[in-house]
Design a protein around this motif. Sequence first.
Motif, PDB file in Angstrom:
ATOM      1  N   ALA A 172       1.091  -1.347   0.110  1.00 35.30           N
ATOM      2  CA  ALA A 172       0.040  -0.087  -0.247  1.00 35.30           C
ATOM      3  C   ALA A 172       0.811   1.244  -0.106  1.00 35.30           C
ATOM      4  O   ALA A 172       0.343   2.265  -0.547  1.00 35.30           O
ATOM      5  N   PHE A 173       2.106   1.265   0.556  1.00 35.82           N
ATOM      6  CA  PHE A 173       3.072   2.077   0.591  1.00 35.82           C
ATOM      7  C   PHE A 173       3.668   2.550  -0.812  1.00 35.82           C
ATOM      8  O   PHE A 173       3.682   3.820  -1.037  1.00 35.82           O
ATOM      9  N   LEU A 174       3.655   1.683  -1.721  1.00 39.02           N
ATOM     10  CA  LEU A 174       4.433   1.826  -2.940  1.00 39.02           C
ATOM     11  C   LEU A 174       3.621   2.770  -3.831  1.00 39.02           C
ATOM     12  O   LEU A 174       4.598   3.634  -4.472  1.00 39.02           O
ATOM     13  N   PRO A 175       2.568   2.908  -4.220  1.00 42.28           N
ATOM     14  CA  PRO A 175       1.937   3.883  -5.217  1.00 42.28           C
ATOM     15  C   PRO A 175       2.364   5.159  -4.645  1.00 42.28           C
ATOM     16  O   PRO A 175       2.687   6.131  -5.477  1.00 42.28           O
ATOM     17  N   LEU A 176       2.236   5.664  -3.299  1.00 42.26           N
ATOM     18  CA  LEU A 176       2.480   6.961  -3.067  1.00 42.26           C
ATOM     19  C   LEU A 176       3.716   7.179  -3.104  1.00 42.26           C
ATOM     20  O   LEU A 176       4.328   8.448  -3.613  1.00 42.26           O
ATOM     21  N   ALA A 177       4.788   6.387  -2.567  1.00 38.05           N
ATOM     22  CA  ALA A 177       5.898   6.374  -2.820  1.00 38.05           C
ATOM     23  C   ALA A 177       6.620   6.780  -4.006  1.00 38.05           C
ATOM     24  O   ALA A 177       7.500   7.513  -4.279  1.00 38.05           O
ATOM     25  N   ILE A 178       6.345   5.813  -5.156  1.00 38.64           N
ATOM     26  CA  ILE A 178       6.682   5.998  -6.386  1.00 38.64           C
ATOM     27  C   ILE A 178       6.123   7.348  -7.125  1.00 38.64           C
ATOM     28  O   ILE A 178       7.110   8.111  -7.616  1.00 38.64           O
ATOM     29  N   LEU A 179       4.768   7.648  -7.014  1.00 43.21           N
ATOM     30  CA  LEU A 179       4.504   8.941  -7.790  1.00 43.21           C
ATOM     31  C   LEU A 179       4.944   9.963  -6.947  1.00 43.21           C
ATOM     32  O   LEU A 179       5.066  11.092  -7.723  1.00 43.21           O
ATOM     33  N   GLY A 180       4.867   9.988  -5.688  1.00 44.87           N
ATOM     34  CA  GLY A 180       5.585  10.973  -4.793  1.00 44.87           C
ATOM     35  C   GLY A 180       6.861  11.456  -5.389  1.00 44.87           C
ATOM     36  O   GLY A 180       7.421  12.586  -5.614  1.00 44.87           O
ATOM     37  N   LEU A 181       7.939  10.648  -5.455  1.00 39.58           N
ATOM     38  CA  LEU A 181       9.192  10.560  -5.937  1.00 39.58           C
ATOM     39  C   LEU A 181       9.564  11.226  -7.465  1.00 39.58           C
ATOM     40  O   LEU A 181      10.118  12.024  -7.693  1.00 39.58           O
ATOM     41  N   ALA A 182       8.457  10.722  -8.265  1.00 42.46           N
ATOM     42  CA  ALA A 182       8.128  11.274  -9.573  1.00 42.46           C
ATOM     43  C   ALA A 182       7.999  12.757  -9.851  1.00 42.46           C
ATOM     44  O   ALA A 182       8.301  13.341 -10.565  1.00 42.46           O
ATOM     45  N   PHE A 183       6.775  13.095  -9.215  1.00 42.53           N
ATOM     46  CA  PHE A 183       6.221  14.208  -9.243  1.00 42.53           C
ATOM     47  C   PHE A 183       6.301  15.185  -8.025  1.00 42.53           C
ATOM     48  O   PHE A 183       5.321  16.448  -8.089  1.00 42.53           O
ATOM     49  N   HIS A 184       7.140  14.941  -7.106  1.00 40.00           N
ATOM     50  CA  HIS A 184       7.040  15.873  -5.720  1.00 40.00           C
ATOM     51  C   HIS A 184       7.250  17.200  -6.248  1.00 40.00           C
ATOM     52  O   HIS A 184       6.544  18.136  -5.631  1.00 40.00           O
ATOM     53  N   HIS A 185       8.191  17.656  -6.946  1.00 37.08           N
ATOM     54  CA  HIS A 185       8.460  19.117  -7.180  1.00 37.08           C
ATOM     55  C   HIS A 185       7.607  19.749  -7.923  1.00 37.08           C
ATOM     56  O   HIS A 185       7.322  20.892  -7.745  1.00 37.08           O
ATOM     57  N   GLN A 186       7.099  19.102  -8.994  1.00 35.84           N
ATOM     58  CA  GLN A 186       6.231  19.618  -9.727  1.00 35.84           C
ATOM     59  C   GLN A 186       4.730  20.027  -8.887  1.00 35.84           C
ATOM     60  O   GLN A 186       4.087  20.863  -9.068  1.00 35.84           O
ATOM     61  N   ILE A 187       4.479  18.872  -8.272  1.00 37.27           N
ATOM     62  CA  ILE A 187       3.159  19.211  -7.193  1.00 37.27           C
ATOM     63  C   ILE A 187       3.355  20.408  -6.196  1.00 37.27           C
ATOM     64  O   ILE A 187       2.575  21.384  -5.931  1.00 37.27           O
ATOM     65  N   LYS A 188       4.719  20.373  -5.727  1.00 36.88           N
ATOM     66  CA  LYS A 188       4.872  21.541  -4.652  1.00 36.88           C
ATOM     67  C   LYS A 188       5.058  22.844  -5.335  1.00 36.88           C
ATOM     68  O   LYS A 188       4.489  23.757  -4.859  1.00 36.88           O
ATOM     69  N   ASP A 189       5.530  23.000  -6.425  1.00 36.13           N
ATOM     70  CA  ASP A 189       5.544  24.133  -7.059  1.00 36.13           C
ATOM     71  C   ASP A 189       4.146  24.614  -7.664  1.00 36.13           C
ATOM     72  O   ASP A 189       3.986  25.836  -7.451  1.00 36.13           O
ATOM     73  N   LEU A 190       3.438  23.864  -7.967  1.00 30.95           N
ATOM     74  CA  LEU A 190       2.161  24.202  -8.612  1.00 30.95           C
ATOM     75  C   LEU A 190       0.864  24.249  -7.574  1.00 30.95           C
ATOM     76  O   LEU A 190      -0.069  25.133  -7.865  1.00 30.95           O
ATOM     77  N   LEU A 191       0.889  23.425  -6.734  1.00 32.63           N
ATOM     78  CA  LEU A 191      -0.385  23.257  -6.082  1.00 32.63           C
ATOM     79  C   LEU A 191      -0.333  23.553  -4.361  1.00 32.63           C
ATOM     80  O   LEU A 191      -1.144  23.471  -3.611  1.00 32.63           O
TER      81      LEU A 191
END
Length: 266
Positions: free
Chosen positions: A90-109
């Motif tokens: 259950a941890f994996l989807p958030l971890a993988i997507l978070g590492l991939a899109f962390h900076h974009q999400i933080k900058d935009l949202l």
Amino acid sequence: MDILLILKALILGVVEGATEFLPISSTGHLIIAGDLLDFLTKDKRDVFEIIIQLGAILAVIWEYRVKFIHVATNLNESKSRQLVINLFIAFLPLAILGLAFHHQIKDLLFNPKSVAIALIVGGFVILFIEKKLPAVKIHSVDDMDWKLALKVGFAQAIALIPGASRAGSTIIGGMCFGLSRTAATEFSFFLAVPVMFAATFYDLYKSRDLLSAHDLTLFLAGFITAFIAALIVIKVLIRYVANHDFTAFAWYRIVFGAIVLAYFWH
């Protein structure tokens, strides 16, 4: 140390602890509260929020210490092994997507307007789902299989959007997949441990140059209040979900989000 600054730290600690495990978005509330309180510089505030999140997650470990100790010392038992596997999956989807899109999400949202919109949309989603819930199939986290855990993990990944709520995504998602309210809530608590520990230590490592002994009193104040507030909420929420749905939280999200949107819309 400035007394007003410590008071702000105490307030933010309470905000974190009180909202982390409720379906109302702790990240969203911290972004809004930090902005309103004008608390520290953005970089320093980010580090402070990492520290107080650790206080909140330690409250889960303390409250469920008997369960965690039993699982850790009895991995030869199938149920203990399955719970560990389920949490990892259950941890994996958030971890993988978070590492991939962390900076974009933080900058935009990561701003009050985006949070407010996510709060409102999430509120309406909860209201809709509460009317369409399927029959309960699983009454205990010990009866979950890896496929169900993976589904909850993908639901949790929605919480990458600030304002969506990690707790809300996992609890409501779990209920959509047949978990009882209590089982979905407990699994959300347990899943918070690896998720928040990973996020906390990853962010602390990245921000290590910003750590200073000068801020120790400030960080400790927020850490302690977050731990206490989270401990209270965990105890109350488990009792609450036994006899109530999440409609009240949905309306809170909608009203609070609308107020925030109106305040920051300029």
